[in-house]
Design an enzyme around this catalytic site. Structure first.
Site, PDB file in Angstrom:
ATOM      1  N   HIS A  37       0.847  -0.594   0.058  1.00  0.00           N
ATOM      2  CA  HIS A  37       0.106  -0.289  -0.166  1.00  0.00           C
ATOM      3  C   HIS A  37       0.553   1.393  -0.260  1.00  0.00           C
ATOM      4  O   HIS A  37       0.562   2.756  -0.903  1.00  0.00           O
ATOM      5  CB  HIS A  37      -1.308  -0.168   1.245  1.00  0.00           C
ATOM      6  CG  HIS A  37      -1.994  -1.321   1.576  1.00  0.00           C
ATOM      7  ND1 HIS A  37      -2.156  -2.013   2.029  1.00  0.00           N
ATOM      8  CD2 HIS A  37      -2.808  -1.096   0.050  1.00  0.00           C
ATOM      9  CE1 HIS A  37      -2.767  -2.594   1.971  1.00  0.00           C
ATOM     10  NE2 HIS A  37      -3.756  -2.172   1.539  1.00  0.00           N
ATOM     11  N   GLN A 155      -9.465  -6.813 -10.458  1.00  0.00           N
ATOM     12  CA  GLN A 155      -9.994  -5.870 -10.346  1.00  0.00           C
ATOM     13  C   GLN A 155      -9.653  -4.985 -11.143  1.00  0.00           C
ATOM     14  O   GLN A 155     -10.207  -3.392 -11.546  1.00  0.00           O
ATOM     15  CB  GLN A 155      -9.859  -5.397  -8.870  1.00  0.00           C
ATOM     16  CG  GLN A 155      -9.527  -4.312  -8.012  1.00  0.00           C
ATOM     17  CD  GLN A 155      -9.804  -4.115  -6.955  1.00  0.00           C
ATOM     18  OE1 GLN A 155     -10.657  -4.402  -6.266  1.00  0.00           O
ATOM     19  NE2 GLN A 155      -8.646  -3.487  -6.390  1.00  0.00           N
ATOM     20  N   SER A 187      -0.373  -8.800   0.743  1.00  0.00           N
ATOM     21  CA  SER A 187      -1.431  -8.586   0.970  1.00  0.00           C
ATOM     22  C   SER A 187      -2.699  -8.859   2.422  1.00  0.00           C
ATOM     23  O   SER A 187      -1.894  -9.332   3.355  1.00  0.00           O
ATOM     24  CB  SER A 187      -2.374 -10.082   0.388  1.00  0.00           C
ATOM     25  OG  SER A 187      -4.334 -10.181   0.855  1.00  0.00           O
TER      26      SER A 187
END
Ligand code: PAF
Length: 282
Positions: A37, A155, A187
């Site tokens: 992230h 996605q 993840s």
């Protein structure tokens, strides 16, 4: 870092930034932030003057038997990481802020293309939940660019398609998969992997790379390759969801003469469902 829980406050601050001529980068997340992230934040910073991260565990994209209630919520730690990464704005709304009329009555964004295969086949309604919340977040933030990880390849493809079909004025930027030393894709759900399983879960990435190398070496017996890779995963003690060789553009099963191929896999550990993919250009 400024923290916003309400749409109105965030919009006001963003309007001011835009008046100052700033471009806005956006990284939507469900929190429990890890290094991958933070990479997305860094990429957004390279592209834009101001970066907004959202943390919202979107119940609409979870199936009834899925892990919405136990999805790790680590807001304090996430905020420390975002501050360290010099993130400008955090948007952390409640469910009532995103779905003020309730989820049942919520207007939905449906992308019929590419959503009933692969992850969509085993997670009915999942992508509708994703496209609906991402469309709302795009409307709230109105970013110049939004960054999504390639790890969630399907996605990313679905969001690109939604943006194109609905003429949403945002540029979608794809960020490379961030991996642990043994190849495991990072993840939030990796925290569900048990100690006993951890040394074996790299089999997913290893199988994808093995298939990639076989295709690069000239093999085109895709069904057989999928079967062999799936067997390898099952022999490592995991239940296979899917292992599939697809055309990278439309996610249709790959044809012999396709020049852009993505190999995608999903498997279940005792408490997690892990996904990964590798792409190749021929
Ligand atoms: O990839 C995720 O974490 C989620 O699907 C997203 C894009 C934040 C939408 O809830």
């Amino acid at each position: 870092m400024q923290v916003f829980h309400h749409v109105a406050g965030l919009r006001e601050a963003l309007a001011e930034a835009r008046r100052d001529g700033k471009t806005v980068g956006f990284v939507p997340t469900m929190g429990n932030l890890h290094d991958a992230h933070i990479e997305l934040v860094k990429i957004a910073q390279q592209h834009c003057d101001l970066v907004v991260v959202s943390i919202f565990v979107n119940r609409l994209q979870f199936g009834l038997n899925e892990d919405w209630d136990k999805y790790p919520r680590t807001l304090e730690r996430d905020m420390v990481r975002l501050r360290e990464a010099s993130c400008d704005f955090l948007f952390n709304p409640d469910e009532s802020e995103i779905y003020p009329n309730g989820m049942d009555q919520q207007t939905r964004v449906v992308c019929p293309a590419m959503t009933d295969v692969l992850c969509g086949a085993s997670r009915p309604g999942h992508f509708e939940g994703v496209t609906t919340v991402v469309a709302k977040l795009f409307n709230i933030v109105q970013p110049t660019k939004a960054v999504f990880g390639i790890k969630d390849f399907q996605q990313l493809a679905v969001i690109r398609r939604m943006v194109e079909d609905l003429c949403i004025p945002v540029e979608v930027v794809a960020a490379p998969v961030h991996r642990e030393a043994d190849g495991l894709a990072m993840s939030s759900r990796n925290s569900y992997i048990t100690e006993d399983e951890r040394p074996r879960v790299a089999v997913l990435n290893q199988s994808l790379n093995w298939v990639k190398a076989e295709i690069e070496g000239g093999r085109r017996d895709f069904a057989e390759l999928e079967k062999q890779a799936g067997r390898r995963i099952e022999e490592s003690g995991f239940r296979l969801d899917y292992f599939s060789i697809r055309n990278s553009r439309d996610l249709q099963p790959a044809a012999d003469d396709d020049d852009q191929i993505t190999v995608l896999g999903a498997m279940y550990t005792s408490a997690a469902r892990l996904i990964d993919n590798v792409s190749l250009e021929l």
